[in-house]
Design a protein around this motif. Structure first.
Motif, PDB file in Angstrom:
ATOM      1  N   LEU A 161       0.684  -1.064  -0.045  1.00 28.75           N
ATOM      2  CA  LEU A 161      -0.086   0.028   0.107  1.00 28.75           C
ATOM      3  C   LEU A 161       0.851   1.066  -0.192  1.00 28.75           C
ATOM      4  CD1 LEU A 161      -2.829   1.035   0.178  1.00 28.75           C
ATOM      5  CD2 LEU A 161      -2.660   0.865   2.768  1.00 28.75           C
ATOM      6  N   ILE A 162       0.909   1.868  -1.092  1.00 31.50           N
ATOM      7  CA  ILE A 162       2.220   2.901  -1.383  1.00 31.50           C
ATOM      8  C   ILE A 162       1.380   4.294  -1.476  1.00 31.50           C
ATOM      9  CG2 ILE A 162       4.040   3.421  -2.819  1.00 31.50           C
ATOM     10  CD1 ILE A 162       4.157   0.523  -3.542  1.00 31.50           C
ATOM     11  N   GLY A 163       1.840   5.263  -0.788  1.00 25.75           N
ATOM     12  CA  GLY A 163       1.303   6.653  -1.053  1.00 25.75           C
ATOM     13  C   GLY A 163       1.774   7.201  -2.366  1.00 25.75           C
ATOM     14  N   GLY A 164       1.000   7.671  -2.972  1.00 27.12           N
ATOM     15  CA  GLY A 164       1.298   8.481  -4.373  1.00 27.12           C
ATOM     16  C   GLY A 164       0.375   8.283  -5.147  1.00 27.12           C
ATOM     17  N   ALA A 165       0.313   9.028  -6.429  1.00 27.02           N
ATOM     18  CA  ALA A 165      -0.456   9.100  -7.620  1.00 27.02           C
ATOM     19  C   ALA A 165      -0.549   7.649  -8.297  1.00 27.02           C
ATOM     20  CB  ALA A 165      -0.062  10.243  -8.494  1.00 27.02           C
ATOM     21  N   ALA A 166      -1.509   7.060  -8.707  1.00 24.03           N
ATOM     22  CA  ALA A 166      -1.725   5.796  -9.190  1.00 24.03           C
ATOM     23  C   ALA A 166      -0.593   5.326 -10.224  1.00 24.03           C
ATOM     24  CB  ALA A 166      -3.094   5.566  -9.650  1.00 24.03           C
ATOM     25  N   ALA A 167      -0.489   6.194 -11.255  1.00 23.31           N
ATOM     26  CA  ALA A 167       0.356   5.746 -12.384  1.00 23.31           C
ATOM     27  C   ALA A 167       1.743   5.704 -11.920  1.00 23.31           C
ATOM     28  CB  ALA A 167       0.183   7.002 -13.801  1.00 23.31           C
ATOM     29  N   LYS A 168       2.255   6.812 -11.347  1.00 22.77           N
ATOM     30  CA  LYS A 168       3.686   6.797 -10.939  1.00 22.77           C
ATOM     31  C   LYS A 168       4.116   5.751  -9.668  1.00 22.77           C
ATOM     32  CE  LYS A 168       7.335   9.774  -9.201  1.00 22.77           C
ATOM     33  NZ  LYS A 168       8.178   8.669  -8.330  1.00 22.77           N
ATOM     34  N   THR A 169       2.941   5.436  -9.179  1.00 17.25           N
ATOM     35  CA  THR A 169       3.050   4.496  -8.178  1.00 17.25           C
ATOM     36  C   THR A 169       3.323   3.138  -8.736  1.00 17.25           C
ATOM     37  OG1 THR A 169       2.037   5.677  -6.262  1.00 17.25           O
ATOM     38  CG2 THR A 169       2.162   3.116  -6.130  1.00 17.25           C
ATOM     39  N   LEU A 170       2.493   2.714  -9.646  1.00 15.42           N
ATOM     40  CA  LEU A 170       2.541   1.282 -10.246  1.00 15.42           C
ATOM     41  C   LEU A 170       4.054   1.245 -11.048  1.00 15.42           C
ATOM     42  CD1 LEU A 170       1.310  -1.200 -10.590  1.00 15.42           C
ATOM     43  CD2 LEU A 170      -0.370  -0.075 -12.356  1.00 15.42           C
ATOM     44  N   VAL A 171       4.234   2.240 -11.852  1.00  9.25           N
ATOM     45  CA  VAL A 171       5.495   2.420 -12.680  1.00  9.25           C
ATOM     46  C   VAL A 171       6.601   2.048 -12.090  1.00  9.25           C
ATOM     47  CG1 VAL A 171       6.882   3.608 -14.107  1.00  9.25           C
ATOM     48  CG2 VAL A 171       4.422   3.790 -14.582  1.00  9.25           C
ATOM     49  N   ASP A 172       6.788   2.922 -10.654  1.00 11.07           N
ATOM     50  CA  ASP A 172       7.757   2.700  -9.698  1.00 11.07           C
ATOM     51  C   ASP A 172       7.808   1.379  -9.189  1.00 11.07           C
ATOM     52  OD1 ASP A 172       8.417   5.224 -10.374  1.00 11.07           O
ATOM     53  OD2 ASP A 172       7.674   6.195  -8.373  1.00 11.07           O
ATOM     54  N   ALA A 173       6.735   0.718  -8.888  1.00 10.70           N
ATOM     55  CA  ALA A 173       6.838  -0.368  -8.247  1.00 10.70           C
ATOM     56  C   ALA A 173       7.126  -1.613  -9.347  1.00 10.70           C
ATOM     57  CB  ALA A 173       5.238  -0.673  -7.706  1.00 10.70           C
ATOM     58  N   ALA A 174       7.192  -1.263 -10.633  1.00 12.61           N
ATOM     59  CA  ALA A 174       7.177  -2.324 -11.592  1.00 12.61           C
ATOM     60  C   ALA A 174       8.669  -2.414 -12.009  1.00 12.61           C
ATOM     61  CB  ALA A 174       6.200  -2.186 -12.651  1.00 12.61           C
ATOM     62  N   ARG A 175       9.574  -1.590 -11.536  1.00 12.72           N
ATOM     63  CA  ARG A 175      10.872  -1.335 -12.091  1.00 12.72           C
ATOM     64  C   ARG A 175      11.835  -2.719 -12.235  1.00 12.72           C
ATOM     65  NH1 ARG A 175      11.478   3.653 -13.636  1.00 12.72           N
ATOM     66  NH2 ARG A 175      10.542   5.344 -12.451  1.00 12.72           N
ATOM     67  N   ASP A 176      11.325  -3.609 -11.241  1.00 12.64           N
ATOM     68  CA  ASP A 176      11.996  -4.792 -11.097  1.00 12.64           C
ATOM     69  C   ASP A 176      11.289  -6.067 -11.764  1.00 12.64           C
ATOM     70  OD1 ASP A 176      10.531  -4.774  -8.926  1.00 12.64           O
ATOM     71  OD2 ASP A 176      11.696  -5.963  -7.754  1.00 12.64           O
ATOM     72  N   ALA A 177       9.974  -5.776 -12.307  1.00 14.14           N
ATOM     73  CA  ALA A 177       9.207  -6.856 -12.393  1.00 14.14           C
ATOM     74  C   ALA A 177       9.307  -7.037 -14.068  1.00 14.14           C
ATOM     75  CB  ALA A 177       7.608  -6.198 -12.751  1.00 14.14           C
ATOM     76  N   ARG A 178       8.799  -8.500 -14.188  1.00 17.98           N
ATOM     77  CA  ARG A 178       8.981  -9.135 -15.629  1.00 17.98           C
ATOM     78  C   ARG A 178       7.528  -8.791 -16.106  1.00 17.98           C
ATOM     79  NH1 ARG A 178       9.477 -14.976 -14.849  1.00 17.98           N
ATOM     80  NH2 ARG A 178       8.447 -15.290 -16.867  1.00 17.98           N
ATOM     81  N   LEU A 179       6.487  -8.129 -15.622  1.00 16.20           N
ATOM     82  CA  LEU A 179       5.195  -7.910 -16.028  1.00 16.20           C
ATOM     83  C   LEU A 179       4.494  -7.134 -15.247  1.00 16.20           C
ATOM     84  CD1 LEU A 179       3.456  -8.706 -18.697  1.00 16.20           C
ATOM     85  CD2 LEU A 179       2.528 -10.493 -17.219  1.00 16.20           C
ATOM     86  N   VAL A 180       3.810  -6.049 -15.804  1.00 19.10           N
ATOM     87  CA  VAL A 180       2.741  -5.363 -14.720  1.00 19.10           C
ATOM     88  C   VAL A 180       1.380  -5.590 -15.247  1.00 19.10           C
ATOM     89  CG1 VAL A 180       3.439  -3.226 -16.094  1.00 19.10           C
ATOM     90  CG2 VAL A 180       2.276  -3.367 -13.602  1.00 19.10           C
ATOM     91  N   VAL A 181       0.262  -5.675 -14.704  1.00 16.31           N
ATOM     92  CA  VAL A 181      -0.747  -6.117 -14.895  1.00 16.31           C
ATOM     93  C   VAL A 181      -1.792  -5.091 -14.364  1.00 16.31           C
ATOM     94  CG1 VAL A 181      -3.006  -7.745 -15.227  1.00 16.31           C
ATOM     95  CG2 VAL A 181      -0.398  -8.491 -15.269  1.00 16.31           C
ATOM     96  N   LEU A 182      -2.927  -4.512 -15.115  1.00 16.56           N
ATOM     97  CA  LEU A 182      -3.921  -3.775 -14.295  1.00 16.56           C
ATOM     98  C   LEU A 182      -5.184  -3.577 -15.216  1.00 16.56           C
ATOM     99  CD1 LEU A 182      -3.374   0.066 -15.223  1.00 16.56           C
ATOM    100  CD2 LEU A 182      -2.055  -1.758 -16.335  1.00 16.56           C
ATOM    101  N   GLY A 183      -6.393  -3.247 -14.625  1.00 11.34           N
ATOM    102  CA  GLY A 183      -7.500  -3.377 -15.470  1.00 11.34           C
ATOM    103  C   GLY A 183      -7.723  -2.237 -16.210  1.00 11.34           C
ATOM    104  N   SER A 184      -8.705  -2.053 -17.225  1.00  9.32           N
ATOM    105  CA  SER A 184      -8.891  -1.120 -18.167  1.00  9.32           C
ATOM    106  C   SER A 184      -9.633   0.222 -17.428  1.00  9.32           C
ATOM    107  CB  SER A 184      -9.464  -1.385 -19.254  1.00  9.32           C
ATOM    108  OG  SER A 184     -10.959  -1.861 -18.993  1.00  9.32           O
ATOM    109  N   ARG A 185     -10.286  -0.184 -16.549  1.00  9.25           N
ATOM    110  CA  ARG A 185     -10.886   0.656 -15.714  1.00  9.25           C
ATOM    111  C   ARG A 185     -11.057   0.565 -14.140  1.00  9.25           C
ATOM    112  NH1 ARG A 185     -14.506   1.516 -20.383  1.00  9.25           N
ATOM    113  NH2 ARG A 185     -16.309   0.421 -19.441  1.00  9.25           N
ATOM    114  N   GLY A 186     -11.120   1.575 -13.294  1.00 10.44           N
ATOM    115  CA  GLY A 186     -10.928   1.295 -11.835  1.00 10.44           C
ATOM    116  C   GLY A 186     -12.122   2.323 -11.463  1.00 10.44           C
ATOM    117  N   LEU A 187     -11.604   2.424  -9.968  1.00 11.08           N
ATOM    118  CA  LEU A 187     -12.412   3.301  -9.063  1.00 11.08           C
ATOM    119  C   LEU A 187     -11.725   4.827  -9.112  1.00 11.08           C
ATOM    120  CD1 LEU A 187     -13.383   1.146  -6.118  1.00 11.08           C
ATOM    121  CD2 LEU A 187     -14.737   1.630  -7.864  1.00 11.08           C
ATOM    122  N   GLY A 188     -11.425   5.285 -10.328  1.00 15.08           N
ATOM    123  CA  GLY A 188     -10.783   6.382 -10.501  1.00 15.08           C
ATOM    124  C   GLY A 188      -9.204   6.368 -10.078  1.00 15.08           C
TER     125      GLY A 188
END
Length: 291
Positions: free
Chosen positions: A89-116
């Motif tokens: 559970l990471i503080g910050g804007a959604a897009a930047k949070t996910l991009v930063d969290a995936a820097r060591d990932a093999r794959l990042v997955v997300l839904g096309s629409r969410g709760l804002g």
């Protein structure tokens, strides 16, 4: 020295779209024997005008969301005992949070629409930002996607001879092997000359020759991945017209569509080409964008 496999990161916000994305990511982690990292953004919203009623303390909100993640992780560990499940559970804007969290990932997955939070496929939305800026492949799951029930899963990939397409093809064959699926390599082509309004060409050209050149381009593009994955069957499709429209049509019956971030004919300064944008906005199945 023991090396740990790179994780699959999933952007989660509790929406139906993120639940579908989580199911897809958990299955992919099980096939790849990779850790699953569930990431939720916690963005502080400051209200500048009085709000009637009871205001929930910030720490209480954070605790409730962390408890939800912990319960979700415990459920997934029971369903996928071979998968190591992590949460963040990471503080910050959604897009930047996910991009930063995936820097060591093999794959990042997300839904096309969410709760804002994680998603929505309008230009400038989180899903588009993540597909454009993540350093690993990104898989976006349409909000209304239902897993296919027919026999013979299919992975469709755009092939145009570019280096981005080559990476997409490698990824497509990797996914097809894990899914026991076939690959369809799609290369759309158009007449090399302008046409009159009635469709007649201003200059003569040899359609058979152009089609043969397209077939050879696809064969050469797929050769390396085919050699590395000899058990993965593949075919080509050489439609005329728009590559984006062709891939969207294939997505109606495919299990996954794979595109590169850019291809031939695009502007090199763009982080996500027109074909990728078109498919991302209109696909009927999960789409992988490979950098």
């Amino acid at each position: 020295m023991t090396t740990h496999p790179a994780p699959i990161v999933i952007g989660y916000d509790g929406s139906p779209g993120s639940v579908s994305a989580l199911d897809w990511a958990a299955a992919a982690a099980g096939r790849a024997l990779a850790p699953l990292r569930i990431v939720e953004a916690f963005e502080l919203v400051i209200v500048t005008r009085p709000s009637p009623g009871y205001v929930v303390p910030l720490e209480a909100v954070r605790t409730a969301r962390q408890n939800r993640l912990d319960e979700l992780a415990a459920k997934l560990r029971l369903e996928h005992p071979d998968v190591r499940v992590e949460t963040g559970l990471i503080g910050g804007a959604a897009a930047k949070t996910l991009v930063d969290a995936a820097r060591d990932a093999r794959l990042v997955v997300l839904g096309s629409r969410g709760l804002g939070g994680w998603s929505g496929l309008l230009v400038g939305s989180v899903a588009v930002q993540v597909t454009a800026h993540a350093t690993c492949p990104v898989v976006v799951i349409p909000h209304d996607f239902q897993p296919r029930t027919q026999e013979g899963p299919t992975v469709v990939v755009g092939a145009d001879g570019s280096k981005y397409s080559a990476r997409a093809i490698d990824f497509a064959f990797d996914q097809a092997e894990s899914l026991h699926a076939r690959v369809v390599a799609v290369h759309a082509w158009t007449t090399p000359y302008l046409t009159y309004q009635d469709g007649e060409s201003m200059l003569e050209f040899d359609e058979d020759k152009v089609r043969e050149e397209a077939r050879l381009l696809v064969a050469e593009s797929v050769a390396g991945a085919d050699a590395e994955h000899p058990d993965v069957p593949w075919t080509s499709d050489l439609p005329t017209g728009s590559a984006g429209q062709a891939l969207v049509r294939h997505s109606e019956s495919a299990d996954l569509v794979v595109v590169g971030t850019r291809g031939h004919g695009g502007f090199t300064g763009l982080l996500l080409g027109s074909v990728g944008q078109n498919v991302l906005h209109h696909t009927h199945c999960p789409i992988a964008v490979v950098h």
